[in-house]
Design an enzyme around this catalytic site. Structure first.
Site, PDB file in Angstrom:
ATOM      1  N   CYS A   2      -3.370  72.260   5.826  1.00 25.02           N
ATOM      2  CA  CYS A   2      -2.624  73.304   5.145  1.00 25.02           C
ATOM      3  C   CYS A   2      -2.085  74.316   6.140  1.00 25.02           C
ATOM      4  O   CYS A   2      -2.312  74.234   7.339  1.00 25.02           O
ATOM      5  CB  CYS A   2      -3.526  74.025   4.140  1.00 25.02           C
ATOM      6  SG  CYS A   2      -4.542  72.919   3.137  1.00 25.02           S
ATOM      7  N   LEU A  51      -1.233  70.003   2.395  1.00 21.23           N
ATOM      8  CA  LEU A  51      -1.081  68.561   2.611  1.00 21.23           C
ATOM      9  C   LEU A  51      -2.322  67.913   2.027  1.00 21.23           C
ATOM     10  O   LEU A  51      -3.440  68.200   2.460  1.00 21.23           O
ATOM     11  CB  LEU A  51      -0.970  68.244   4.106  1.00 21.23           C
ATOM     12  CG  LEU A  51      -1.090  66.773   4.517  1.00 21.23           C
ATOM     13  CD1 LEU A  51       0.092  65.977   3.974  1.00 21.23           C
ATOM     14  CD2 LEU A  51      -1.149  66.643   6.035  1.00 21.23           C
ATOM     15  N   ILE A  53      -5.362  65.823   1.424  1.00 17.93           N
ATOM     16  CA  ILE A  53      -6.257  64.958   2.196  1.00 17.93           C
ATOM     17  C   ILE A  53      -7.288  64.317   1.274  1.00 17.93           C
ATOM     18  O   ILE A  53      -7.592  63.138   1.357  1.00 17.93           O
ATOM     19  CB  ILE A  53      -6.980  65.760   3.290  1.00 17.93           C
ATOM     20  CG1 ILE A  53      -5.959  66.402   4.239  1.00 17.93           C
ATOM     21  CG2 ILE A  53      -7.940  64.881   4.067  1.00 17.93           C
ATOM     22  CD1 ILE A  53      -5.088  65.412   4.966  1.00 17.93           C
ATOM     23  N   LEU A  54      -7.849  65.111   0.363  1.00 15.00           N
ATOM     24  CA  LEU A  54      -8.817  64.610  -0.612  1.00 15.00           C
ATOM     25  C   LEU A  54      -8.176  64.618  -1.990  1.00 15.00           C
ATOM     26  O   LEU A  54      -7.208  65.344  -2.260  1.00 15.00           O
ATOM     27  CB  LEU A  54     -10.075  65.486  -0.612  1.00 15.00           C
ATOM     28  CG  LEU A  54     -10.874  65.498   0.692  1.00 15.00           C
ATOM     29  CD1 LEU A  54     -11.991  66.517   0.599  1.00 15.00           C
ATOM     30  CD2 LEU A  54     -11.440  64.116   0.991  1.00 15.00           C
ATOM     31  N   GLY A  77      -8.039  73.911   6.790  1.00 13.68           N
ATOM     32  CA  GLY A  77      -9.026  73.217   7.607  1.00 13.68           C
ATOM     33  C   GLY A  77      -9.856  72.241   6.811  1.00 13.68           C
ATOM     34  O   GLY A  77      -9.508  71.856   5.692  1.00 13.68           O
ATOM     35  N   GLU A  78     -10.968  71.857   7.405  1.00 10.79           N
ATOM     36  CA  GLU A  78     -11.910  70.933   6.776  1.00 10.79           C
ATOM     37  C   GLU A  78     -13.326  71.381   7.109  1.00 10.79           C
ATOM     38  O   GLU A  78     -13.631  71.672   8.275  1.00 10.79           O
ATOM     39  CB  GLU A  78     -11.711  69.502   7.301  1.00 10.79           C
ATOM     40  CG  GLU A  78     -10.343  68.902   7.021  1.00 10.79           C
ATOM     41  CD  GLU A  78     -10.144  68.543   5.564  1.00 10.79           C
ATOM     42  OE1 GLU A  78     -11.159  68.334   4.863  1.00 10.79           O
ATOM     43  OE2 GLU A  78      -8.987  68.475   5.126  1.00 10.79           O
ATOM     44  N   ILE A 291       0.081  54.422  22.162  1.00  9.57           N
ATOM     45  CA  ILE A 291       1.446  54.432  22.675  1.00  9.57           C
ATOM     46  C   ILE A 291       1.467  53.671  23.992  1.00  9.57           C
ATOM     47  O   ILE A 291       0.605  53.870  24.856  1.00  9.57           O
ATOM     48  CB  ILE A 291       1.949  55.873  22.899  1.00  9.57           C
ATOM     49  CG1 ILE A 291       2.465  56.456  21.589  1.00  9.57           C
ATOM     50  CG2 ILE A 291       3.067  55.913  23.925  1.00  9.57           C
ATOM     51  CD1 ILE A 291       3.156  57.793  21.743  1.00  9.57           C
ATOM     52  N   SER A 365      -9.403  61.915  17.063  1.00  2.63           N
ATOM     53  CA  SER A 365      -8.996  61.937  18.468  1.00  2.63           C
ATOM     54  C   SER A 365     -10.192  62.272  19.353  1.00  2.63           C
ATOM     55  O   SER A 365     -11.224  62.753  18.869  1.00  2.63           O
ATOM     56  CB  SER A 365      -7.870  62.955  18.703  1.00  2.63           C
ATOM     57  OG  SER A 365      -8.401  64.248  18.914  1.00  2.63           O
TER      58      SER A 365
END
Length: 634
Positions: A2, A51, A53-54, A77-78, A291, A365
């Site tokens: 978000c 956005l 996510i859950l 956040g999360e 990549i 990541s």
């Protein structure tokens, strides 16, 4: 994932800024393309973009207000331990109306007050308004994974995830010339400063609390490094390895929870390979993404990524790019930047995020491991400086040779000479000067030379010295390499590495999660001695040894490559007209009044010499700044 914005008015004049709340949330639509929301009451306004996510029900949307109507939150956040926290709150009598981590944060604040923040395991920026007290709490996560900007004057306080929102709210666009000077040295702007006077980056692990129009700031977390406790650590090296594996496995598991497609970046380096190996334990046919660089085989690590993917049976995708592919994304990446930021590897992260987002919404990541476990070449250089010896002294004695020989990042010999020159300088410098030198592309003197006489007068010497002193506060002449790593965690990590990943992933509406930055892992990393991290033969020693059984043997005993886009080649080719006929042309520089025409000319001349050194990185910094300036200041 978000984005959040907010206004808290201290006066009637400040209330007028509430009218800009909608524009401030519109400015960050890429952070939250799925939905938006606003809350306005009396002196306070909060904005939100989301956005998904859950799989949240409607009552999980934001801004979220509790059942009493007293408390309202916006959260970016999360929180990975929210289910455990929720269960404990239910046992204490709390009632929940959604399955969200947002509501858990809200109920924790209602139940426990500001001290609850320490219980959160995750990354976040949030603000909670209390109607009854007319108070506002604003907080940022431990390491600065999620951005949070603050502006304050006598009439109001603004908060926002991005500078775009700050500008939409109406902050004065006045350059901070000390920040500009440090940008010209580092190619990014260290917090708490920003490119604008008055706009500050909230420091990681800090919060602000507003009540009765008084603003109080406090650090709620600091990395718990104590050299005396480290010296008393009784774990054997083998026990440390086992503990690291357990902590990392838990950190990865916590970050695998999502109701949308999830995957992992897999570069072929140790860190992303560790994350992939652990995630594959719990996710069959994990999606992984790499990549490849067709035109730059030295930097192409897809061979190693493929080995890891095969070993752990992941669903692996390689995005194989040419230099033309990279080049065609330069302008779209630059257009997204709302503050000068010139780490050129951001271009690769931008494209990786763009391509990955076509397959998944969340990616894991390996960020953070290098900073806390000693993974950079400069860490080995620091180790060798401290060890001394005949070889180190010989390199120093030949400093005049390194000064005379041509230097360039774009050839093996030229890059080696460049590294030897920097090492030679470091051998004769104190720990603070050495750290700053090795972190920079230019000295303060060289950076300020690029500024016009009028601009140089605006770089306050006392202010610049104070900011540098604050950045280097953890370094002491009698300290060890852990202090260098701690400084990386408070400078390089939040303002370069995490800024890069956040901006480039958010530009493509992708959430990136970083298991190495689970606070339990970080606290452990700074409880173990330097000997577990770097020795005469190995960087990031404990990470490599702890996961040796999980990774292909080919990943070991090879140099760390990283990635640099071919800036020098582009500047001598495709970008040449942009430099000479547009952004850095003499009449534009003179009319702009920020930079010195002759100094910029000398830099351009060096670009086309046989000894360019790091000049392409410095010119890239200028290109990024000029692009930003034309978009937001001209």
């Amino acid at each position: 994932m978000c984005g959040i914005t907010g206004v808290f008015a201290f006066t009637e004049t400040g209330r007028q800024s509430l009218a800009n709340l909608q524009a401030s949330t519109d400015a960050i639509i890429r952070r939250g393309p799925d939905s938006e929301g606003h809350f306005v009451y009396d002196q306070c306004g909060l904005g939100f973009r989301r956005l998904a996510i859950l799989d949240l029900s409607a009552d999980g949307n934001q801004p979220m207000t509790d059942a009493s109507g007293r408390y309202t939150i916006v959260f970016n956040g999360e929180i990975f331990n929210y289910r455990e926290l929720r269960e404990k709150l239910i046992k204490r009598g709390c009632t929940f109306h959604s399955q969200t981590d947002t509501e858990v944060i809200l109920q924790l604040y209602i139940t426990e007050g500001r001290s609850f923040i320490k219980k959160l395991n995750g990354f976040f920026a949030f603000s909670i308004y209390d109607k009854e007290e007319n108070s506002l709490l604003i907080a940022r996560d431990r390491y600065g994974v999620k951005p949070l900007l603050i502006y304050r004057d006598e009439d109001k306080l603004f908060l926002a995830s991005e500078m775009k929102s700050m500008m939409a709210l109406g902050v004065p666009r006045k350059l901070d010339f000390v920040a500009l000077s440090q940008y010209l040295q580092l190619n990014y702007i260290p917090g708490p400063a920003s490119i604008f006077k008055g706009v500050k980056k909230m420091l990681p692990g800090h919060y602000l609390y507003i009540k009765n129009n008084k603003v109080v700031g406090k650090a709620w977390y600091k990395i718990p490094y104590d050299p005396k406790k480290v010296a008393k650590n009784k774990l054997t090296y083998e026990q440390q390895q086992h503990k690291l594996v357990d902590l990392m496995d838990g950190a990865v598991q916590r970050r695998l929870v999502a109701d949308v497609p999830l995957g992992a970046f897999l570069s072929g380096g140790i860190d992303s390979s560790v994350i992939t190996a652990l995630a594959a334990r719990h996710t069959p046919h994990l999606n992984t993404f790499s990549i490849g660089f067709k035109d730059e085989p030295f930097f192409d690590e897809t061979k190693y990524a493929n080995l890891v993917a095969a070993r752990h049976k992941t669903n692996h995708t390689v995005f194989s790019l040419t230099n033309d592919d990279l080049y065609e994304h330069i302008h779209s990446m630059l257009d997204y930047l709302d503050e000068p930021f010139a780490d050129s590897s951001a271009l690769a992260v931008y494209i990786l995020s763009q391509r990955t987002r076509q397959h998944v919404t969340v990616a894991l990541s390996g960020d953070g491991a290098d900073e806390m476990f000693g993974g950079y070449n400069k860490h080995m250089g620091e180790f060798k400086v401290r060890q001394g010896g005949v070889k180190a002294e010989a390199v120093t004695a030949l400093g005049f040779v390194w000064d005379a020989l041509p230097k360039s990042r774009n050839s093996f010999f030229g890059n080696r000479v460049r590294q030897l020159q920097r090492f030679s300088r470091g051998m004769t410098a104190g720990v603070k000067d050495r750290y700053w030198d090795w972190a920079s592309f230019a000295s303060a003197t060289d950076a300020n030379t690029l500024l016009s006489a009028a601009s140089r007068r605006k770089v306050g010497k006392k202010a610049a010295a104070k900011r540098r002193k604050d950045i280097l506060e953890h370094l002491h002449a009698d300290g060890d390499l852990n202090e260098v790593l701690l400084t990386d965690m408070t400078l390089v990590l939040p303002y370069d590495m995490l800024t890069k990943v956040d901006m480039m992933s958010m530009a493509n509406s992708l959430e990136v999660r970083t298991p190495f930055l689970d606070y339990k892992v970080v606290d452990f990393a700074f409880s173990i001695p330097v000997t577990s991290k770097v020795d005469a033969t190995m960087k990031k020693r404990i990470v490599q040894d702890a996961f040796r059984a999980e990774l292909p043997v080919e990943l070991y005993d090879r140099p760390k490559h990283g990635f640099e886009v071919p800036l020098l080649k582009w500047m001598r080719g495709e970008l040449r007209s942009l430099i000479e006929d547009d952004l850095l042309r003499d009449d534009f520089i003179e009319a702009q009044g920020i930079f010195d025409v002759q100094a910029i000319g000398a830099l351009k001349k060096q670009l086309f010499s046989r000894s360019p050194g790091d000049v392409h990185a410095r010119i890239w910094g200028l290109i990024v700044f000029q692009t930003w300036w034309k978009q937001y200041m001209a």
